[in-house]
Scaffold this active site. Structure first.
Site, PDB file in Angstrom:
ATOM      1  N   SER A  38       0.802  -1.220   0.000  1.00  0.00           N
ATOM      2  CA  SER A  38       0.000   0.000   0.000  1.00  0.00           C
ATOM      3  C   SER A  38       0.835   1.270   0.000  1.00  0.00           C
ATOM      4  O   SER A  38       0.343   2.325  -0.409  1.00  0.00           O
ATOM      5  CB  SER A  38      -0.928   0.005   1.223  1.00  0.00           C
ATOM      6  OG  SER A  38      -0.181  -0.196   2.419  1.00  0.00           O
ATOM      7  N   ASP A 310      -2.874   7.825   8.405  1.00  0.00           N
ATOM      8  CA  ASP A 310      -3.583   6.907   9.296  1.00  0.00           C
ATOM      9  C   ASP A 310      -2.548   6.210  10.173  1.00  0.00           C
ATOM     10  O   ASP A 310      -1.467   6.757  10.401  1.00  0.00           O
ATOM     11  CB  ASP A 310      -4.437   5.919   8.498  1.00  0.00           C
ATOM     12  CG  ASP A 310      -3.642   5.134   7.463  1.00  0.00           C
ATOM     13  OD1 ASP A 310      -2.446   4.874   7.700  1.00  0.00           O
ATOM     14  OD2 ASP A 310      -4.203   4.763   6.417  1.00  0.00           O
ATOM     15  N   HIS A 313       0.240   4.746   7.221  1.00  0.00           N
ATOM     16  CA  HIS A 313       0.499   5.283   5.884  1.00  0.00           C
ATOM     17  C   HIS A 313       0.784   6.784   5.935  1.00  0.00           C
ATOM     18  O   HIS A 313       0.124   7.514   6.678  1.00  0.00           O
ATOM     19  CB  HIS A 313      -0.699   5.033   4.959  1.00  0.00           C
ATOM     20  CG  HIS A 313      -1.004   3.590   4.770  1.00  0.00           C
ATOM     21  ND1 HIS A 313      -2.114   2.980   5.323  1.00  0.00           N
ATOM     22  CD2 HIS A 313      -0.341   2.617   4.103  1.00  0.00           C
ATOM     23  CE1 HIS A 313      -2.124   1.698   4.986  1.00  0.00           C
ATOM     24  NE2 HIS A 313      -1.052   1.450   4.252  1.00  0.00           N
TER      25      HIS A 313
END
Length: 646
Positions: A38, A310, A313
């Protein structure tokens, strides 16, 4: 119909978000191919809370509200920003296996990173049939063969001119696959397997992240798992760097954990808020404590002030920080390989100064048994246009040259000369500053008889690069890395010509000639000072020049005291291979890598103009202008000198 109408709007929004990172002129790579999780995902998954046709990325939305359902897309991830800086085609930066793009008929990109991927899945996305799987809630949305399988079906291996980019390891922790040192080492080994698969298929340039310190993320910071997460992150990275050093691949490692620690220690230098808890809070509040000031529902929502979007990330600011960091390493040789060119340029200016003196003396030597001394000063300018793997640069400097010749007989004279040159070069997007002092000495011999003439010179020099300052953007700020080094040069040049004028005392002389030049510059390796994430250590650089040329020189005398002279020459360079530079991070000395830099010009044109004015029977004043031009380089110099017979 609405979806199709909005598709260009979504694409335009994404391009606008990318355009904030200025595109650099050098573009050495054919494309950027990304694998990972991600942290690099360019938009494999649909974005149900975004505009129609948009995809999801693991960072914040572009604003101004940053809210789901606002019509705002997610911002770009680090490799997307990096690709824009490198001039990669925008379509190549898109996701590889996005079901949204497939439904809309948009071509797949070269970013194979998928949110949630572990190291074993990253390896499959490179090597396995149906290795690229996009799944959500146990539902398969789309699948593709892995990158190398897809390439092999086309009869291709890895693109040797592409830049490959790999992140991974975080999901092995988050999904409970790493609970001890052995498992951390095994995960690192799987990431190295991905590197070796690409290398064995022909990849030459592979960027690999070190895993961020998971103990310094909002997910674990301040909790009982923080020491455990930090320890296993360190074990993973130690094994990763150890195996990469033995993998036989050309790997550019990114010391992400050190970079983020520097950002937390001095947030203002990266444009982050200095008065906020950057580790214990985040922007979105997803899995972490939302920052009360700059969080999405805070008093002044602004993700650019925060590092984390978050629990694990980065915000777009964090993504840009990582992109700038990577770019600073990739672009370093574009500037540093200009250091030998500074020396070659200075040498050529020095040789032009000697030749101007010789041309003023042509068919007008001092008497046999007599000395002629000269002293002169001048300035020079050296301009480099950007190349695929070299930065543009503007240089200027000044010099002092002196020497003398002794006439042995009617046909021969010999002499010596010395020069001091000070050169400054500004290069790259942030005007990096490189300074050099050159100390040169020459011995020369000249011949002229029966309309034939020749000269030859042997030159040696010492190079003092006393102030080297590499500058680059880093997040919301700018950083410089400093160092110094030394070097030396030696050169041999010779010319042979024939004077068309039938009499030595003719007021005019015109002569075709041929020339041969050899020069070798060696710049000692050096380390930039300190051990920051961006500081580099460089190997020695050696750059030779072999040139053959042909030209025409002439002069005209206005009476016995004044003369004008000019010269044109065309030279062919035979040492024109692109220069390589091997280096390593100071913080990771065992992981060296080699990147391309400056490409010497294969053809050069040279023009000189000058005058000589006799001030007294034994004293003359000389002035000159010299111009050299290659395809990407321009060099100019002016000089003024006095000569005295004694």
């Amino acid at each position: 119909m609405i979806r199709m109408a909005l598709k260009p709007l979504v694409a335009a929004c994404l391009l606008a978000s990318l355009s904030t990172a200025p595109q650099a002129a050098p573009s050495p790579y054919s494309t950027l191919v990304v694998f990972g999780d991600s942290l690099s995902d360019a938009g494999q998954f649909p974005d149900p809370a975004g505009p129609a046709g948009s995809t999801s990325r693991f960072t914040n939305r572009v604003g101004p509200t940053y809210q789901n359902g606002s019509g705002e897309i997610f911002g770009p991830t680090a490799p997307m920003l990096l690709g824009n800086q490198l001039g990669i085609a925008p379509g190549d930066l898109a996701a590889s296996t996005s079901p949204v793009n497939a439904q809309q008929g948009i071509a797949d990109g070269n970013n194979w990173a998928v949110g949630g991927y572990r190291t074993d899945q990253i390896y499959d996305s490179i090597t396995a049939a149906n290795g690229s799987l996009i799944e959500r809630d146990n539902t398969l949305l789309r699948s593709r063969d892995g990158y190398l399988v897809d390439r092999a079906r086309q009869g291709l291996g890895a693109d040797p001119n592409a830049l490959y980019y790999i992140t991974g390891g975080g999901n092995d922790f988050l999904q409970g696959r790493i609970l001890n040192d052995v498992q951390a080492q095994q995960a690192a080994g799987r990431l190295v397997d991905s590197v070796q698969a690409l290398q064995q298929a022909g990849a030459r340039y592979i960027v690999v992240w070190l895993l961020p310190d998971l103990g310094l993320t909002p997910a674990t910071f301040g909790g009982p798992l923080q020491p455990f997460a930090s320890q296993l992150s360190g074990t993973f990275n130690a094994e990763l760097t150890a195996q990469l050093s033995q993998a036989g691949a050309n790997v550019i490692p990114l010391n992400i954990p050190l970079l983020l620690k520097e950002g937390m220690a001095n947030p203002a230098s990266f444009g982050l808020a200095a008065d906020q808890n950057l580790i214990g809070t985040c922007f979105s509040g997803n899995g972490c404590t939302m920052n009360p000031t700059y969080g999405i529902n805070g008093s002044t929502p602004d993700p650019s002030k925060l590092l984390f979007n978050d629990s694990v990330h980065p915000t777009i600011t964090g993504q840009r920080l990582i992109a700038d960091y990577t770019y600073s390493l990739l672009s370093a040789p574009w500037e540093l390989t200009l250091l030998p060119e500074m020396a070659h340029g200075t040498l050529r200016a020095y040789q032009d100064e000697l030749r101007s003196q010789w041309q003023a003396d042509w068919e007008n030597w001092q008497n046999v048994g007599q000395w002629r001394g000269f002293v002169g000063g001048g300035g020079q300018r050296l301009d480099f246009d950007s190349q695929d793997s070299a930065a543009s640069g503007d240089g200027n400097g000044y010099n002092l040259t002196l020497g003398g010749s002794y006439r042995i007989d009617e046909a021969w004279r010999a002499g010596v000369a010395a020069g001091f040159y000070r050169q400054k070069l500004e290069a790259g997007a942030k005007d990096s500053d490189y300074r050099m002092n050159s100390y040169m000495a020459s011995a020369f011999v000249q011949y002229q008889e029966n309309r034939w003439w020749a000269d030859a010179a042997l030159t040696g020099g010492y190079l003092d690069y006393d102030d080297l300052k590499r500058k680059f953007a880093l997040g919301g700020g700018e950083r410089s890395e400093k160092g110094d080094t030394n070097g030396h040069l030696w050169a041999f040049s010779a010319r042979l010509g024939y004077d068309i004028a039938q009499q030595a005392d003719s007021p005019w002389h015109l002569s075709p000639f041929v020339s041969a030049d050899y020069a070798r510059v060696e710049v000692d390796g050096y380390s930039e000072k300190g051990a920051s994430a961006t500081a580099l250590d460089y190997d020695d650089q050696k750059r030779s020049s072999k040139r053959l040329g042909a030209g025409l020189q002439g002069k005209y005398a206005f009476g016995s005291d004044t003369q004008l002279f000019a010269e044109y020459a065309h030279e062919r360079e035979y040492e024109d291979d692109t220069q390589d530079l091997t280096m390593s991070l100071n913080s990771l000395p065992g992981n060296r890598f080699t990147l391309e830099g400056y490409t010497p010009q294969d053809h050069l044109n040279r023009v000189s103009l000058g005058f000589s004015q006799k001030l007294a029977p034994e004293l003359s004043l000389r002035g000159g202008y010299n111009w050299r031009k290659g395809e990407d380089d321009t060099q100019q110099s002016v000089s003024l000198a006095l000569s005295l017979d004694f």
